[in-house]
Design a protein around this motif. Sequence first.
Motif, short mmCIF file in Angstrom:
data_model
loop_
_atom_site.label_atom_id
_atom_site.label_comp_id
_atom_site.label_asym_id
_atom_site.label_seq_id
_atom_site.Cartn_x
_atom_site.Cartn_y
_atom_site.Cartn_z
N SER A 197 0.83 -1.22 0.00
CA SER A 197 0.00 0.00 0.00
C SER A 197 0.86 1.26 0.00
CB SER A 197 -0.93 0.02 1.22
OG SER A 197 -1.83 -1.04 1.16
N THR A 198 1.91 1.25 0.80
CA THR A 198 2.73 2.46 0.89
C THR A 198 3.57 2.68 -0.35
OG1 THR A 198 4.44 1.25 2.13
CG2 THR A 198 2.84 2.53 3.41
N SER A 199 3.63 1.68 -1.24
CA SER A 199 4.35 1.90 -2.49
C SER A 199 3.55 2.78 -3.45
CB SER A 199 4.69 0.56 -3.17
OG SER A 199 3.51 -0.07 -3.61
N LEU A 200 2.27 2.96 -3.15
CA LEU A 200 1.42 3.84 -3.96
C LEU A 200 1.65 5.30 -3.55
CD1 LEU A 200 -1.87 1.77 -3.72
CD2 LEU A 200 -0.33 1.90 -5.67
N ARG A 201 1.64 6.17 -4.51
CA ARG A 201 1.85 7.60 -4.24
C ARG A 201 0.72 8.12 -3.34
NH1 ARG A 201 2.76 11.87 -8.93
NH2 ARG A 201 4.90 11.19 -8.65
N GLY A 202 1.10 8.83 -2.29
CA GLY A 202 0.13 9.45 -1.40
C GLY A 202 -0.35 8.56 -0.27
N ILE A 203 0.12 7.31 -0.21
CA ILE A 203 -0.29 6.40 0.85
C ILE A 203 0.87 6.25 1.83
CG2 ILE A 203 -1.09 4.09 1.45
CD1 ILE A 203 -3.12 5.64 -0.17
N VAL A 258 -2.67 1.48 6.93
CA VAL A 258 -3.30 0.72 8.01
C VAL A 258 -4.81 0.87 7.95
CG1 VAL A 258 -3.56 0.59 10.52
CG2 VAL A 258 -1.30 0.79 9.53
N THR A 259 -5.29 2.05 7.64
CA THR A 259 -6.73 2.28 7.51
C THR A 259 -7.32 1.43 6.38
OG1 THR A 259 -6.48 4.53 8.35
CG2 THR A 259 -8.51 4.03 7.15
N ILE A 260 -6.65 1.42 5.25
CA ILE A 260 -7.11 0.62 4.10
C ILE A 260 -7.13 -0.85 4.47
CG2 ILE A 260 -6.50 -0.14 1.77
CD1 ILE A 260 -5.41 2.78 1.36
#
Length: 74
Positions: free
Chosen positions: A45-51, A57-59
């Motif tokens: 998830s954190t590899s996506l821009r803006g995450i 964690v919320t997702i």
Amino acid sequence: MAQEATRLDYLHEVEHMRERVERLERAITEAVKLASPVTTSHQRSTSLRGIADISAVTIAAEIGQVSRFGSARN
């Protein structure tokens, strides 16, 4: 005088909430580091821009177990 006391009380509460948010964000970040199953989805998830950490964690919390989805087409 009463207005100033009220203003100071509001400012104190804002500062208190800011500190609380910071503590909770640190606790979430530490929990992610300790939870190996979450870490993989978190890294993806954190590899996506803006995450960032909190968004990831919320997702993950909202989606739950990703494997329950057959594919993106279902």
